[in-house]
Design a protein around this motif. Sequence first.
Motif, PDB file in Angstrom:
ATOM      1  N   SER A   1       0.822  -1.210   0.000  1.00  0.00           N
ATOM      2  CA  SER A   1       0.000   0.000   0.000  1.00  0.00           C
ATOM      3  C   SER A   1       0.854   1.257   0.000  1.00  0.00           C
ATOM      4  O   SER A   1       0.545   2.243  -0.680  1.00  0.00           O
ATOM      5  N   ILE A   2       1.937   1.242   0.757  1.00  0.00           N
ATOM      6  CA  ILE A   2       2.852   2.375   0.773  1.00  0.00           C
ATOM      7  C   ILE A   2       3.429   2.616  -0.617  1.00  0.00           C
ATOM      8  O   ILE A   2       3.513   3.761  -1.097  1.00  0.00           O
ATOM      9  N   GLU A   3       3.798   1.547  -1.298  1.00  0.00           N
ATOM     10  CA  GLU A   3       4.357   1.675  -2.642  1.00  0.00           C
ATOM     11  C   GLU A   3       3.331   2.239  -3.620  1.00  0.00           C
ATOM     12  O   GLU A   3       3.660   3.046  -4.487  1.00  0.00           O
ATOM     13  N   LYS A   4       2.067   1.793  -3.477  1.00  0.00           N
ATOM     14  CA  LYS A   4       1.002   2.329  -4.334  1.00  0.00           C
ATOM     15  C   LYS A   4       0.849   3.825  -4.122  1.00  0.00           C
ATOM     16  O   LYS A   4       0.725   4.605  -5.076  1.00  0.00           O
ATOM     17  N   ALA A   5       0.863   4.236  -2.852  1.00  0.00           N
ATOM     18  CA  ALA A   5       0.722   5.654  -2.546  1.00  0.00           C
ATOM     19  C   ALA A   5       1.903   6.453  -3.102  1.00  0.00           C
ATOM     20  O   ALA A   5       1.720   7.555  -3.632  1.00  0.00           O
ATOM     21  N   LYS A   6       3.111   5.906  -2.985  1.00  0.00           N
ATOM     22  CA  LYS A   6       4.291   6.596  -3.531  1.00  0.00           C
ATOM     23  C   LYS A   6       4.173   6.771  -5.047  1.00  0.00           C
ATOM     24  O   LYS A   6       4.476   7.841  -5.586  1.00  0.00           O
ATOM     25  N   GLU A   7       3.717   5.718  -5.729  1.00  0.00           N
ATOM     26  CA  GLU A   7       3.563   5.784  -7.186  1.00  0.00           C
ATOM     27  C   GLU A   7       2.554   6.852  -7.578  1.00  0.00           C
ATOM     28  O   GLU A   7       2.790   7.647  -8.501  1.00  0.00           O
ATOM     29  N   ARG A   8       1.433   6.891  -6.889  1.00  0.00           N
ATOM     30  CA  ARG A   8       0.389   7.856  -7.238  1.00  0.00           C
ATOM     31  C   ARG A   8       0.790   9.274  -6.851  1.00  0.00           C
ATOM     32  O   ARG A   8       0.397  10.234  -7.505  1.00  0.00           O
ATOM     33  N   TRP A   9       1.574   9.404  -5.792  1.00  0.00           N
ATOM     34  CA  TRP A   9       2.086  10.723  -5.428  1.00  0.00           C
ATOM     35  C   TRP A   9       3.047  11.221  -6.503  1.00  0.00           C
ATOM     36  O   TRP A   9       3.029  12.399  -6.871  1.00  0.00           O
ATOM     37  N   ASP A  10       3.853  10.324  -7.018  1.00  0.00           N
ATOM     38  CA  ASP A  10       4.809  10.699  -8.071  1.00  0.00           C
ATOM     39  C   ASP A  10       4.106  11.070  -9.373  1.00  0.00           C
ATOM     40  O   ASP A  10       4.672  11.794 -10.205  1.00  0.00           O
ATOM     41  N   ASP A  11       2.877  10.570  -9.548  1.00  0.00           N
ATOM     42  CA  ASP A  11       2.134  10.834 -10.788  1.00  0.00           C
ATOM     43  C   ASP A  11       1.551  12.239 -10.862  1.00  0.00           C
ATOM     44  O   ASP A  11       1.173  12.696 -11.944  1.00  0.00           O
ATOM     45  N   VAL A  12       1.430  12.902  -9.707  1.00  0.00           N
ATOM     46  CA  VAL A  12       0.766  14.208  -9.699  1.00  0.00           C
ATOM     47  C   VAL A  12       1.788  15.332  -9.578  1.00  0.00           C
ATOM     48  O   VAL A  12       2.872  15.167  -9.008  1.00  0.00           O
ATOM     49  N   LYS A  13       1.411  16.461 -10.115  1.00  0.00           N
ATOM     50  CA  LYS A  13       2.259  17.645 -10.047  1.00  0.00           C
ATOM     51  C   LYS A  13       2.036  18.338  -8.709  1.00  0.00           C
ATOM     52  O   LYS A  13       0.905  18.623  -8.324  1.00  0.00           O
ATOM     53  N   LYS A  14       3.105  18.599  -7.990  1.00  0.00           N
ATOM     54  CA  LYS A  14       3.007  19.272  -6.702  1.00  0.00           C
ATOM     55  C   LYS A  14       3.086  20.792  -6.897  1.00  0.00           C
ATOM     56  O   LYS A  14       3.817  21.273  -7.757  1.00  0.00           O
ATOM     57  N   ASN A  15       2.325  21.511  -6.080  1.00  0.00           N
ATOM     58  CA  ASN A  15       2.355  22.973  -6.192  1.00  0.00           C
ATOM     59  C   ASN A  15       3.343  23.562  -5.181  1.00  0.00           C
ATOM     60  O   ASN A  15       4.014  22.842  -4.427  1.00  0.00           O
ATOM     61  N   ILE A  16       3.427  24.874  -5.152  1.00  0.00           N
ATOM     62  CA  ILE A  16       4.419  25.543  -4.308  1.00  0.00           C
ATOM     63  C   ILE A  16       4.091  25.443  -2.822  1.00  0.00           C
ATOM     64  O   ILE A  16       4.931  25.762  -1.971  1.00  0.00           O
ATOM     65  N   PHE A  17       2.880  24.992  -2.490  1.00  0.00           N
ATOM     66  CA  PHE A  17       2.467  24.941  -1.086  1.00  0.00           C
ATOM     67  C   PHE A  17       2.928  23.657  -0.394  1.00  0.00           C
ATOM     68  O   PHE A  17       2.946  23.586   0.826  1.00  0.00           O
TER      69      PHE A  17
END
Length: 314
Positions: A39-55
């Motif tokens: 589950s942690i790996e899934k979350a890491k993958e999906r976090w990497d898929d999205v663009k992070k903003n300046i906040f």
Amino acid sequence: MEFDILICGAGELGSRYLQGISKLKYNYNVYVYDVSEKSIEKAKERWDDVKKNIFFKNIFFIKTLNLIPKKIDFAIVSSISSVRADNVKSINENTYVKYWILEKVLAQNESQIRQIESLINKSKGSWVNTPRREMNWYNAIKPKINATNKIKVEIEGGKWGLLSNTIHFIDLVSWITDKNLIRIDSSNLNPNWFESKRQGFYETYGIINCEFENGSVLNIDCKNDDSPLIINIFEKNYSWKISEGIGKALRSDGLQIDGKIEMQSEITQKIITKIIQTGDCSLPKFKQSAKMHYNYLNNLLSNNNSYKNILPIT
């Protein structure tokens, strides 16, 4: 000011919450907890898929709750229902939580829900994620429905997860009518429950009937076929056909409202932002949803002799 956000349960749904948080326009740190490496790996993958903003400031993937700060602004408990009460207890032992957002179904019996309630009662607010109340499409539909008098709502379709998702439709009708659920009848469910896609949890097909304070009724029929999920609403002057799969709500006089079911990754930021700005959001408050859950879970338990105290649904 920075907000500390905890996601407890990093699997399919938790990782979507995480993606939604990436859109938050307030400085934030996020802690993602799960005991499962998968589950942690899934979350890491999906976090990497999205663009992070300046906040965005920091993210921590953790397997022990000892690593979270002593004060958390938001705790999102997206774990499976069988461990939700234990997770809330563990979080409560390690930190003070200002706001809670909990997934449905809340737990697997009334006792577990009451335990959760006793643990979160010192927070500033707590809500249950039955999110149609927060969706733009349903907020466009609701004002067009005349719910002054009693209405009738029929849910039909096949293989949409009856036991797990009925609480969504109970909450939807309660919201539209602004009335509480008073009676439920699940005696017409197929008694042969089968293991769902999630190991250790069960589903079935059949009929569930609900009644609300003003006489409004909700009749749910989930079949063992591939028919699309349709919501029919009968009010004083009109009827509605809502097809969520294609995003179309059609009233009998020809009025059509198009929209979509927003995903968790689309709606999380909106919910958290509302709470930051106002201290509230449109999701049902914990106590309100808990009353629906008591009625629902107790009725299912009373009509299925295989499960005496614990209802294996999530």
